[in-house]
Design an enzyme around this catalytic site. Structure first.
Site, mmCIF file in Angstrom:
data_model
loop_
_atom_site.group_PDB
_atom_site.id
_atom_site.type_symbol
_atom_site.label_atom_id
_atom_site.label_comp_id
_atom_site.label_asym_id
_atom_site.label_seq_id
_atom_site.Cartn_x
_atom_site.Cartn_y
_atom_site.Cartn_z
ATOM 1 C CG ASP A 1 -1.939 1.027 1.317
ATOM 2 O OD1 ASP A 1 -2.401 1.459 0.251
ATOM 3 O OD2 ASP A 1 -2.323 1.416 2.447
ATOM 4 C CG ASN B 1 -7.229 0.965 0.140
ATOM 5 O OD1 ASN B 1 -7.575 -0.041 -0.474
ATOM 6 N ND2 ASN B 1 -6.195 1.695 -0.210
ATOM 7 C CB SER C 1 -11.204 4.518 8.567
ATOM 8 O OG SER C 1 -10.634 3.246 8.523
ATOM 9 N N GLY D 1 -7.257 8.452 7.897
ATOM 10 C CA GLY D 1 -7.373 8.719 9.333
ATOM 11 C C GLY D 1 -8.789 9.077 9.743
ATOM 12 N N GLY E 1 -8.763 5.949 2.276
ATOM 13 C CA GLY E 1 -9.253 6.776 3.392
ATOM 14 C C GLY E 1 -10.665 6.434 3.834
HETATM 15 P P1 13P Z 1 -8.175 4.925 6.473
HETATM 16 O O1 13P Z 1 -7.139 4.819 7.535
HETATM 17 O O2 13P Z 1 -8.901 6.228 6.493
HETATM 18 O O3 13P Z 1 -9.101 3.751 6.491
HETATM 19 O O4 13P Z 1 -7.410 4.866 5.053
HETATM 20 C C1 13P Z 1 -6.917 3.615 4.619
HETATM 21 C C2 13P Z 1 -6.119 3.705 3.361
HETATM 22 O O5 13P Z 1 -6.414 4.443 2.443
HETATM 23 C C3 13P Z 1 -4.953 2.820 3.225
HETATM 24 O O6 13P Z 1 -4.255 3.075 2.059
HETATM 25 ZN ZN ZN Z 2 -4.445 5.065 1.328
HETATM 26 NA NA NA Z 3 -10.483 7.965 6.783
#
Ligand code: 13P
Ligand code: ZN
Ligand code: NA
Length: 283
Positions: free
Chosen positions: A81, A229, A210, A180, A208
């Site tokens: 990643d 992701n 989450s 994050g 991103g």
């Molecule tokens: P989050 O931490 O917001 O889930 O993002 C994950 C991500 O994009 C890993 O590449």
């Molecule tokens: Zn990412």
């Molecule tokens: Na996020």
């Protein structure tokens, strides 16, 4: 079985669902993610950032994924990643990773093209798919500043030119998400996604995720997202389970005891995302 992300994502694109890519940080994350995939009969991608492979190593994570995949009945891929350079991508492939991302999104457009093409030139003949990124995902997942004065959203015309020139296997796009924890409620620009989709035929990747509401993610999948992701939510789940146990049994000193509820938290989280992504029972 251990596979690349190629067939997985093309199958998802065909079937209008997405495969979850879950960032793993240690052995317990790997075991919990695989347990969720088995229970949901779902294909799964485990991935590690350069920060995580600095904590352990590419070899450690490749070995854990190989062992996990060997006894799994579902397709499992191990993906680099946010690969931070040509050398890192080569090292990951050498270690046994079945998929890599080269993240040139902080470079100027032409430099991103050159960097990405340098990786696809080596990886594709070896059957290793390459994820690239164009546009800007906010936040700090091993992240640097955006190119000065540029829109964070992926430009559809540029996306078309980028994919045609680099031959990348999948494309991470900037559509409003950030790595994050979000301060407010995130908003995916679905129209930008539709415009990109109309120009680009490779699977699109959402970073991103989450903190993004499930309905927005489901809508984004309708608009062409095939890989989603998650990192932060798994970290939170693990810590919640571990700390919950330790505060209840503060005299415990066997880490395996607290790791069990920590893994259960991750497993439940991952299964619920697989249901929302539509990958459950697709293995
Ligand atoms: P989050 O931490 O917001 O889930 O993002 C994950 C991500 O994009 C890993 O590449
Ligand atoms: Zn990412
Ligand atoms: Na996020």
């Amino acid at each position: 079985m251990l596979t690349t992300t190629k067939e997985m994502l093309l199958k998802a694109q065909d079937g209008h669902y997405a495969v979850g890519a879950f960032n793993v940080e240690n052995l317990e994350f790997v075991m919990a993610v695989i347990a969720a995939a088995e229970e949901r009969h779902s294909p799964v991608i485990m991935q590690t950032t350069p920060g995580t492979v600095k904590y352990a190593s590419l070899d450690y994570f490749a070995a854990m994924a190989r062992v996990a995949a060997q006894s799994a009945s579902v397709p499992v891929a191990i993906h680099l990643d946010h690969g931070d350079g040509f050398d890192r991508c080569m090292q990951a492939m050498h270690a046994g990773y079945t998929s890599v991302m080269i993240d040139g999104s902080h470079e100027k457009f032409e430099d991103n093209i050159d960097l990405t093409a340098s990786v696809t030139k080596v990886a594709l003949p070896l059957d290793i798919p390459v994820e690239a990124e164009l546009g800007k995902v906010g936040g700090k997942e091993d992240d640097g500043p955006a190119v000065e004065g540029e829109s964070p959203y992926t430009d559809p015309d540029q996306a078309q030119q980028f994919v045609e020139t680099t031959l990348c296997s999948s494309l991470a796009v900037g559509v409003g998400t950030a790595h994050g924890v979000y301060k407010g409620t995130p908003h995916i620009e679905q129209q930008v996604l539709k415009d990109i989709r109309s120009r680009v035929d490779v699977p699109l990747v959402l970073h991103g995720t989450s903190g993004v509401p499930d309905d927005q993610v489901a809508e984004a999948i309708k608009n062409g997202i095939c890989k989603v992701n998650y990192a932060t939510e798994l970290r939170q789940a693990y810590t919640r389970g571990f700390m919950g146990f330790m505060s209840k049994y503060p005299d415990t000193f066997d880490p395996k005891k607290a790791a069990k509820p920590a893994m259960e938290e991750i497993k439940q989280l991952v299964m619920s995302h697989m249901d929302n992504l539509g990958s459950s029972y697709k293995a």
